[in-house]
Design a protein around this motif. Structure first.
Motif, PDB file in Angstrom:
ATOM      1  N   ARG A   1      30.154  47.046  42.006  1.00  0.00           N
ATOM      2  CA  ARG A   1      31.351  47.579  41.357  1.00  0.00           C
ATOM      3  C   ARG A   1      32.414  46.492  41.232  1.00  0.00           C
ATOM      4  O   ARG A   1      32.734  45.807  42.217  1.00  0.00           O
ATOM      5  CB  ARG A   1      31.913  48.750  42.172  1.00  0.00           C
ATOM      6  CG  ARG A   1      30.851  49.790  42.517  1.00  0.00           C
ATOM      7  CD  ARG A   1      31.458  51.064  43.025  1.00  0.00           C
ATOM      8  NE  ARG A   1      32.354  50.893  44.156  1.00  0.00           N
ATOM      9  CZ  ARG A   1      33.141  51.848  44.638  1.00  0.00           C
ATOM     10  NH1 ARG A   1      33.114  53.056  44.070  1.00  0.00           N
ATOM     11  NH2 ARG A   1      33.919  51.624  45.670  1.00  0.00           N
ATOM     12  N   PRO A   2      32.992  46.366  40.028  1.00  0.00           N
ATOM     13  CA  PRO A   2      34.035  45.351  39.835  1.00  0.00           C
ATOM     14  C   PRO A   2      35.154  45.465  40.872  1.00  0.00           C
ATOM     15  O   PRO A   2      35.647  44.449  41.371  1.00  0.00           O
ATOM     16  CB  PRO A   2      34.549  45.637  38.422  1.00  0.00           C
ATOM     17  CG  PRO A   2      33.396  46.302  37.734  1.00  0.00           C
ATOM     18  CD  PRO A   2      32.673  47.080  38.789  1.00  0.00           C
TER      19      PRO A   2
ATOM     20  N   VAL B   1      34.021  26.659  39.252  1.00  0.00           N
ATOM     21  CA  VAL B   1      35.058  27.127  40.180  1.00  0.00           C
ATOM     22  C   VAL B   1      36.087  26.032  40.460  1.00  0.00           C
ATOM     23  O   VAL B   1      37.285  26.302  40.553  1.00  0.00           O
ATOM     24  CB  VAL B   1      34.421  27.626  41.500  1.00  0.00           C
ATOM     25  CG1 VAL B   1      35.494  28.104  42.469  1.00  0.00           C
ATOM     26  CG2 VAL B   1      33.436  28.742  41.206  1.00  0.00           C
ATOM     27  N   GLU B   2      35.616  24.790  40.557  1.00  0.00           N
ATOM     28  CA  GLU B   2      36.560  23.694  40.849  1.00  0.00           C
ATOM     29  C   GLU B   2      37.533  23.489  39.700  1.00  0.00           C
ATOM     30  O   GLU B   2      38.733  23.300  39.904  1.00  0.00           O
ATOM     31  CB  GLU B   2      35.811  22.393  41.176  1.00  0.00           C
ATOM     32  CG  GLU B   2      35.139  22.416  42.541  1.00  0.00           C
ATOM     33  CD  GLU B   2      36.014  23.065  43.624  1.00  0.00           C
ATOM     34  OE1 GLU B   2      37.185  22.636  43.788  1.00  0.00           O
ATOM     35  OE2 GLU B   2      35.547  24.019  44.284  1.00  0.00           O
TER      36      GLU B   2
ATOM     37  N   ARG C   1      39.737  35.523  45.277  1.00  0.00           N
ATOM     38  CA  ARG C   1      40.590  35.107  46.407  1.00  0.00           C
ATOM     39  C   ARG C   1      41.584  34.040  45.942  1.00  0.00           C
ATOM     40  O   ARG C   1      42.782  34.130  46.189  1.00  0.00           O
ATOM     41  CB  ARG C   1      39.704  34.563  47.536  1.00  0.00           C
ATOM     42  CG  ARG C   1      40.329  34.603  48.929  1.00  0.00           C
ATOM     43  CD  ARG C   1      39.471  33.884  49.961  1.00  0.00           C
ATOM     44  NE  ARG C   1      39.021  32.555  49.537  1.00  0.00           N
ATOM     45  CZ  ARG C   1      39.809  31.486  49.411  1.00  0.00           C
ATOM     46  NH1 ARG C   1      41.089  31.569  49.683  1.00  0.00           N
ATOM     47  NH2 ARG C   1      39.304  30.321  49.012  1.00  0.00           N
ATOM     48  N   MET C   2      41.058  33.056  45.179  1.00  0.00           N
ATOM     49  CA  MET C   2      41.926  31.976  44.684  1.00  0.00           C
ATOM     50  C   MET C   2      42.995  32.521  43.732  1.00  0.00           C
ATOM     51  O   MET C   2      44.166  32.133  43.811  1.00  0.00           O
ATOM     52  CB  MET C   2      41.083  30.941  43.907  1.00  0.00           C
ATOM     53  CG  MET C   2      40.261  30.030  44.792  1.00  0.00           C
ATOM     54  SD  MET C   2      38.879  29.219  43.903  1.00  0.00           S
ATOM     55  CE  MET C   2      39.552  28.880  42.306  1.00  0.00           C
ATOM     56  N   ALA C   3      42.567  33.408  42.817  1.00  0.00           N
ATOM     57  CA  ALA C   3      43.509  33.949  41.824  1.00  0.00           C
ATOM     58  C   ALA C   3      44.608  34.735  42.521  1.00  0.00           C
ATOM     59  O   ALA C   3      45.798  34.579  42.230  1.00  0.00           O
ATOM     60  CB  ALA C   3      42.764  34.828  40.819  1.00  0.00           C
ATOM     61  N   HIS C   4      44.224  35.585  43.488  1.00  0.00           N
ATOM     62  CA  HIS C   4      45.212  36.412  44.183  1.00  0.00           C
ATOM     63  C   HIS C   4      46.170  35.552  44.999  1.00  0.00           C
ATOM     64  O   HIS C   4      47.369  35.829  45.071  1.00  0.00           O
ATOM     65  CB  HIS C   4      44.509  37.441  45.073  1.00  0.00           C
ATOM     66  CG  HIS C   4      43.847  38.525  44.270  1.00  0.00           C
ATOM     67  ND1 HIS C   4      42.679  39.143  44.659  1.00  0.00           N
ATOM     68  CD2 HIS C   4      44.187  39.093  43.087  1.00  0.00           C
ATOM     69  CE1 HIS C   4      42.334  40.043  43.741  1.00  0.00           C
ATOM     70  NE2 HIS C   4      43.230  40.025  42.782  1.00  0.00           N
ATOM     71  N   GLU C   5      45.623  34.489  45.598  1.00  0.00           N
ATOM     72  CA  GLU C   5      46.471  33.586  46.360  1.00  0.00           C
ATOM     73  C   GLU C   5      47.545  32.959  45.463  1.00  0.00           C
ATOM     74  O   GLU C   5      48.671  32.725  45.885  1.00  0.00           O
ATOM     75  CB  GLU C   5      45.612  32.464  46.946  1.00  0.00           C
ATOM     76  CG  GLU C   5      45.847  32.206  48.410  1.00  0.00           C
ATOM     77  CD  GLU C   5      44.757  31.298  48.948  1.00  0.00           C
ATOM     78  OE1 GLU C   5      43.954  31.793  49.753  1.00  0.00           O
ATOM     79  OE2 GLU C   5      44.711  30.106  48.528  1.00  0.00           O
ATOM     80  N   ALA C   6      47.152  32.706  44.184  1.00  0.00           N
ATOM     81  CA  ALA C   6      48.104  32.120  43.222  1.00  0.00           C
ATOM     82  C   ALA C   6      48.993  33.182  42.589  1.00  0.00           C
ATOM     83  O   ALA C   6      49.787  32.870  41.702  1.00  0.00           O
ATOM     84  CB  ALA C   6      47.337  31.352  42.150  1.00  0.00           C
TER      85      ALA C   6
ATOM     86  N   ASN D   1      30.178  33.747  42.046  1.00  0.00           N
ATOM     87  CA  ASN D   1      31.365  33.237  42.753  1.00  0.00           C
ATOM     88  C   ASN D   1      32.601  34.110  42.586  1.00  0.00           C
ATOM     89  O   ASN D   1      33.703  33.680  42.928  1.00  0.00           O
ATOM     90  CB  ASN D   1      31.703  31.827  42.269  1.00  0.00           C
ATOM     91  CG  ASN D   1      30.691  30.820  42.761  1.00  0.00           C
ATOM     92  OD1 ASN D   1      30.228  30.904  43.907  1.00  0.00           O
ATOM     93  ND2 ASN D   1      30.304  29.890  41.905  1.00  0.00           N
ATOM     94  N   ILE D   2      32.437  35.319  42.053  1.00  0.00           N
ATOM     95  CA  ILE D   2      33.620  36.143  41.799  1.00  0.00           C
ATOM     96  C   ILE D   2      34.477  36.366  43.048  1.00  0.00           C
ATOM     97  O   ILE D   2      35.697  36.208  42.981  1.00  0.00           O
ATOM     98  CB  ILE D   2      33.235  37.503  41.176  1.00  0.00           C
ATOM     99  CG1 ILE D   2      32.578  37.292  39.810  1.00  0.00           C
ATOM    100  CG2 ILE D   2      34.437  38.432  41.063  1.00  0.00           C
ATOM    101  CD1 ILE D   2      33.513  37.047  38.671  1.00  0.00           C
ATOM    102  N   PRO D   3      33.892  36.691  44.221  1.00  0.00           N
ATOM    103  CA  PRO D   3      34.783  36.923  45.374  1.00  0.00           C
ATOM    104  C   PRO D   3      35.666  35.708  45.679  1.00  0.00           C
ATOM    105  O   PRO D   3      36.862  35.853  45.939  1.00  0.00           O
ATOM    106  CB  PRO D   3      33.798  37.204  46.518  1.00  0.00           C
ATOM    107  CG  PRO D   3      32.584  37.748  45.823  1.00  0.00           C
ATOM    108  CD  PRO D   3      32.495  36.994  44.520  1.00  0.00           C
TER     109      PRO D   3
END
Ligand code: PLP
Length: 488
Positions: free
Chosen positions: A257-258, A199-200, A233-238, A227-229
């Motif tokens: 569910r995905p 994740v890092e 969160r990180m991807a959406h923030e970017a 660690n998907i959630p």
């Protein structure tokens, strides 16, 4: 030509003048003289001339040289080779479905459109998505379609900088390939020793040039990416979207569910999770689902239900375009719908836990003799890194070929690329404890044999119809026509 009967080509069996069937000349068939001269051949085609029993025996014997999930256990990791219930075949071959023409008027194919719609709704429920297109022809085609949806989304917002897709190093080879075909640049993110994405490292790669993060869960090592959630969160923030490669959906059916994990776009391999026979290249189906707000970017045409309960095709101007002739591989879709309806909610919800139990049962029963680099509870599949005892010189390839002598299909080998001697096993939920125990016994006996008689394993297979094809020569020097063969 020195081939025995079982290995002969149909051309070897040809005798001049032999016929299986001749079209009667009753005055109704047009005579050859009526064809325009520019369409006429100059010489007769070189077709095999054989009688009917010879044709029937030739192809029947060839078919028995093959291995399929109907002839034995097929533990091919990353492929979800589950048994395909025969009711699916009956439904897909109903004349009312099989004889349809793709360009019939909508009013004459209401039942077929309803089946498409119902499968779209069932998959949306299973995936936690708003809508699915069933048009793509395979998983890889679904990936391409999904990434095109993501591009269309960024384009619609005037966000042209996003040209990269982040893909984990454990991903299936189709992921980077699809990204490249979609015109996106692939950035690889490393896995940790426990098999999950770092994740890092991922955090460091995210910026406003990233269009999407593409993930598989459980990943190709059979490990659940917990660690998907956080990643979503990180991807959406970017400003990036999350793409879910759903080829490994089987162990999650009805459990998670995905869409609930934060994925925006996903595909499903109907020919894996939803029990369509596959292997040998098709036919497949790779439906793509999107979360609410992305539906208008899906490929044309889409099937809609009108207020009066009828169904019709629509086209959206925002759509990425069309990815297939009309509505995709309809027979594969019918098999999936038949499978979903015949299992029902309760049956579908048992598939994942049973597939997971079966995989862990095999893993735990063999871990003393095979090297287990990721020692965790797995989902539907797991990876050994070859035999635990490396001193015998027996490789993963040898073990895989020796399994054929015992009537089992080989597991997936040398994939994923995370280990040198990868041997990837996926039993699926459709196998009984007796089959799993027989497989475990044989895998144990091969590990013993690797010590007591290593040449026996290295020279395998000994009992298959074809023993040792030279795959290097076949790749470097393929002979693909009979006439090349006879001219040599
Ligand atoms: C099988 C598979 C694919 C590709 O699907 P196809 O239908 O073969 O194109 C993609 N990702 C994963 C993880 C797979 O196992």
């Amino acid at each position: 030509m020195n081939r025995d009967f079982y290995h002969s080509l149909i051309f070897d069996l040809s005798r001049p003048g032999r016929r299986a069937y001749a079209i009667p000349t009753n005055g109704c068939t047009p005579s050859i003289a009526e064809l325009p001269p520019q369409l006429m051949r100059e010489s007769a085609p070189q077709l095999p001339e054989v009688d009917e029993p010879t044709i029937v025996r030739h192809y029947t014997n060839l078919s028995t040289n093959n291995f399929g999930v109907d002839s034995g256990f097929y533990p091919l990791g990353s492929c979800t080779m589950k048994y395909n219930p025969k009711i699916n075949e009956e439904i897909a071959s109903l004349p009312s479905m099989a004889s349809l023409h793709p360009y019939q008027p909508d009013s004459t194919v209401q039942g077929a459109l309803e089946a498409y719609w119902n499968l779209n709704r069932a998959l949306s429920e299973i995936g936690g998505m708003s809508e699915f297109t069933l048009n793509p022809f395979a998983g890889a085609h679904g990936e391409l379609t999904g990434l095109m949806v993501i591009r269309a989304y960024h384009d619609s917002r005037g966000d042209a900088k996003r040209t990269k897709v982040i893909v984990p190093d454990s991903a299936h080879g189709t992921n980077p390939a699809s990204a490249a075909v979609a015109g996106l640049k692939v950035v690889e993110v490393k896995s940790l020793p426990d098999g999950t994405v770092d994740v890092e490292a991922l955090r460091g790669l995210l910026d406003d040039s990233v269009a999407a993060v593409m993930m598989t869960n459980p990943n190709t090592a059979g490990i659940f990416e917990h660690n998907i959630p956080e990643i979503a969160r990180m991807a959406h923030e970017a400003g990036a979207l999350m793409y879910y490669d759903g080829a490994n959906l089987n162990p999650m059916l009805g459990i998670s569910r995905p869409g609930d994990m934060g994925f925006d776009v996903m595909h499903i391999n109907l020919h894996k999770t939803f029990s369509t026979p596959h292997g040998g290249g098709g036919p497949g189906s790779g439906p793509v689902g999107v979360r609410a707000g992305l539906e208008q970017f899906l490929p044309n045409p889409r099937v809609v239900r009108n207020d009066d309960g009828t169904f019709s095709l629509t086209r959206s101007d925002d759509s990425l375009g069309s990815v297939s002739a009309t509505l995709g591989n309809f027979a594969v879709q019918l098999r999936a719908l038949s499978y979903i309806l015949s299992l029902g909610n309760d049956g579908l919800m048992m598939a994942g836990p049973l597939a997971t139990l079966n995989a862990n049962y095999i893993k735990e029963s063999l871990r003393d003799l095979y090297c287990l680099p990721i020692d965790r509870v797995c989902k539907h599949e797991f990876v050994f890194d070859g035999l635990a005892d490396k001193s015998t010189g027996v490789t993963t390839l040898n073990v895989a070929k020796r399994l054929l002598d015992h009537g089992f299909h080989a597991p997936t080998i040398y994939f994923p690329l995370l280990f040198h001697e990868s041997l990837m096993i996926e039993p699926t939920e459709t196998e009984s404890i007796d089959t799993l125990d027989r497989f475990i016994d044989v895998m144990r006996s091969i590990a013993e044999e690797a010590k007591s008689n290593p040449d026996m394993v290295k020279e395998a297979p000994h009992r298959t119809p074809v023993r040792h094809p030279d795959d290097t020569a076949a790749a470097l020097n393929p002979v693909v026509t009979y006439f090349e063969l006879t001219n040599d």
